[in-house]
Design a protein around this motif. Structure first.
Motif, PDB file in Angstrom:
ATOM      1  N   SER A   1       6.743  -6.325 -14.490  1.00 15.00           N
ATOM      2  CA  SER A   1       6.147  -4.991 -14.529  1.00 15.00           C
ATOM      3  C   SER A   1       6.431  -4.282 -13.214  1.00 15.00           C
ATOM      4  CB  SER A   1       4.633  -5.111 -14.717  1.00 15.00           C
ATOM      5  OG  SER A   1       4.042  -5.679 -13.546  1.00 15.00           O
ATOM      6  N   PRO A   2       6.180  -2.986 -13.155  1.00 13.72           N
ATOM      7  CA  PRO A   2       6.293  -2.300 -11.865  1.00 13.72           C
ATOM      8  C   PRO A   2       5.396  -2.929 -10.797  1.00 13.72           C
ATOM      9  CG  PRO A   2       6.241  -0.693 -13.622  1.00 13.72           C
ATOM     10  CD  PRO A   2       5.943  -2.040 -14.250  1.00 13.72           C
ATOM     11  N   THR A   3       4.268  -3.473 -11.195  1.00 13.11           N
ATOM     12  CA  THR A   3       3.349  -4.100 -10.247  1.00 13.11           C
ATOM     13  C   THR A   3       3.965  -5.356  -9.642  1.00 13.11           C
ATOM     14  OG1 THR A   3       1.496  -3.194 -11.496  1.00 13.11           O
ATOM     15  CG2 THR A   3       1.002  -5.006  -9.985  1.00 13.11           C
TER      16      THR A   3
ATOM     17  N   ARG B   1       0.845  -1.202   0.000  1.00  9.20           N
ATOM     18  CA  ARG B   1       0.000   0.000   0.000  1.00  9.20           C
ATOM     19  C   ARG B   1       0.880   1.252   0.000  1.00  9.20           C
ATOM     20  NH1 ARG B   1      -4.680   0.596  -1.822  1.00  9.20           N
ATOM     21  NH2 ARG B   1      -5.691  -0.893  -0.470  1.00  9.20           N
ATOM     22  N   GLN B   2       1.948   1.234   0.760  1.00  6.12           N
ATOM     23  CA  GLN B   2       2.849   2.389   0.813  1.00  6.12           C
ATOM     24  C   GLN B   2       3.563   2.617  -0.516  1.00  6.12           C
ATOM     25  OE1 GLN B   2       5.320   1.093   4.056  1.00  6.12           O
ATOM     26  NE2 GLN B   2       3.955   1.947   5.626  1.00  6.12           N
ATOM     27  N   LEU B   3       3.772   1.553  -1.276  1.00  3.52           N
ATOM     28  CA  LEU B   3       4.520   1.644  -2.532  1.00  3.52           C
ATOM     29  C   LEU B   3       3.639   1.599  -3.776  1.00  3.52           C
ATOM     30  CD1 LEU B   3       7.445  -0.756  -1.581  1.00  3.52           C
ATOM     31  CD2 LEU B   3       7.478   1.752  -1.624  1.00  3.52           C
ATOM     32  N   GLU B   4       2.338   1.543  -3.598  1.00  4.88           N
ATOM     33  CA  GLU B   4       1.439   1.404  -4.749  1.00  4.88           C
ATOM     34  C   GLU B   4       1.623   2.516  -5.781  1.00  4.88           C
ATOM     35  OE1 GLU B   4      -2.439   3.546  -2.704  1.00  4.88           O
ATOM     36  OE2 GLU B   4      -2.584   1.457  -3.273  1.00  4.88           O
ATOM     37  N   ARG B   5       2.088   3.670  -5.352  1.00  2.59           N
ATOM     38  CA  ARG B   5       2.280   4.799  -6.266  1.00  2.59           C
ATOM     39  C   ARG B   5       3.334   4.503  -7.334  1.00  2.59           C
ATOM     40  NH1 ARG B   5       5.786   5.311  -2.320  1.00  2.59           N
ATOM     41  NH2 ARG B   5       7.746   6.436  -2.588  1.00  2.59           N
TER      42      ARG B   5
ATOM     43  N   LEU C   1      -4.656  -3.605  -7.314  1.00  2.00           N
ATOM     44  CA  LEU C   1      -4.214  -4.951  -7.687  1.00  2.00           C
ATOM     45  C   LEU C   1      -2.969  -5.368  -6.918  1.00  2.00           C
ATOM     46  CD1 LEU C   1      -4.338  -7.492  -9.499  1.00  2.00           C
ATOM     47  CD2 LEU C   1      -2.989  -6.199 -11.182  1.00  2.00           C
ATOM     48  N   VAL C   2      -1.982  -4.483  -6.816  1.00  2.00           N
ATOM     49  CA  VAL C   2      -0.743  -4.866  -6.126  1.00  2.00           C
ATOM     50  C   VAL C   2      -0.996  -5.111  -4.635  1.00  2.00           C
ATOM     51  CG1 VAL C   2       0.211  -2.565  -5.566  1.00  2.00           C
ATOM     52  CG2 VAL C   2       1.748  -4.480  -6.041  1.00  2.00           C
ATOM     53  N   VAL C   3      -1.894  -4.345  -4.045  1.00  2.00           N
ATOM     54  CA  VAL C   3      -2.213  -4.553  -2.632  1.00  2.00           C
ATOM     55  C   VAL C   3      -3.024  -5.850  -2.470  1.00  2.00           C
ATOM     56  CG1 VAL C   3      -3.329  -3.577  -0.588  1.00  2.00           C
ATOM     57  CG2 VAL C   3      -2.079  -2.080  -2.168  1.00  2.00           C
TER      58      VAL C   3
END
Length: 185
Positions: free
Chosen positions: A119-121, A35-39, A48-50
């Motif tokens: 990917s970044p995700t 969540r902290q890095l989702e940006r 999606l990543v969270v």
């Protein structure tokens, strides 16, 4: 508004909190970090990543274990629950899972069912997982790898596959660190 991540957190808690409390502590901390890095992901991938972070270790849960390879077991279970193939693929391939699949004789199955996403995700998911200890503590990737090797012992397939997987993992960690440096909070 409730997101997929909110529902994933409920599912992960139901499956892991009582049966595997240590794993649950790890998963909670990985989700917080994601969540902290989702940006660092595309806006459409932030939930999606969270969500993937909440579910990345669901394959360890009693009743979900099938092959004994948690990434594959969890991903297959997610598909059976009707969740998105991309989410299942992120879970299936998190944190160098392709190397563990090879060590377990499951590489062809993993690749056929869940293509590797780069990917970044996926990078953020791997980073969150591999910089979080088994009790949810913050660790460097070096400390995390040392902890894994100590916990599993020298002859376990998990320990052995990291010899080959360490360099690709470190490349992912560096990509995320670079993105953090260029996109400060």
């Amino acid at each position: 508004m409730q997101t997929w991540a909110y529902h994933a957190a409920e599912v992960a808690e139901r499956q892991l909190a009582v049966a595997l409390p240590r794993r649950w502590r790890h998963v909670r901390a990985v989700a917080v970090k994601a969540r902290q890095l989702e940006r660092l992901t595309l806006p459409e991938d932030q939930d999606l990543v969270v969500t993937a972070a909440w579910l990345h270790d669901i394959g360890y849960a009693p009743g979900i274990v099938d092959t004994g390879f948690h990434a594959l077991d969890g991903a297959r279970w997610l598909l059976r629950q009707g969740l998105a193939p991309r989410l299942a693929g992120l879970v299936a391939n998190h944190s160098c899972a392709t190397y563990e699949a090879k060590a377990r004789g499951l590489a062809e199955e993993l690749a056929a069912e869940f293509p590797l996403e780069e990917s970044p995700t996926s990078d953020v998911l791997w980073y969150a997982d591999m910089t979080t200890g088994p009790d949810g503590q913050e660790l460097s990737v070096g400390e995390r790898l040392a902890e894994i090797r100590l916990r599993y012992g020298p002859y376990d397939p998990v320990t052995r596959f990291w010899q080959e997987a360490e360099a690709p993992l470190l490349a992912v960690i560096e990509r995320v660190r670079f993105r953090i440096g260029t996109q400060p909070i």
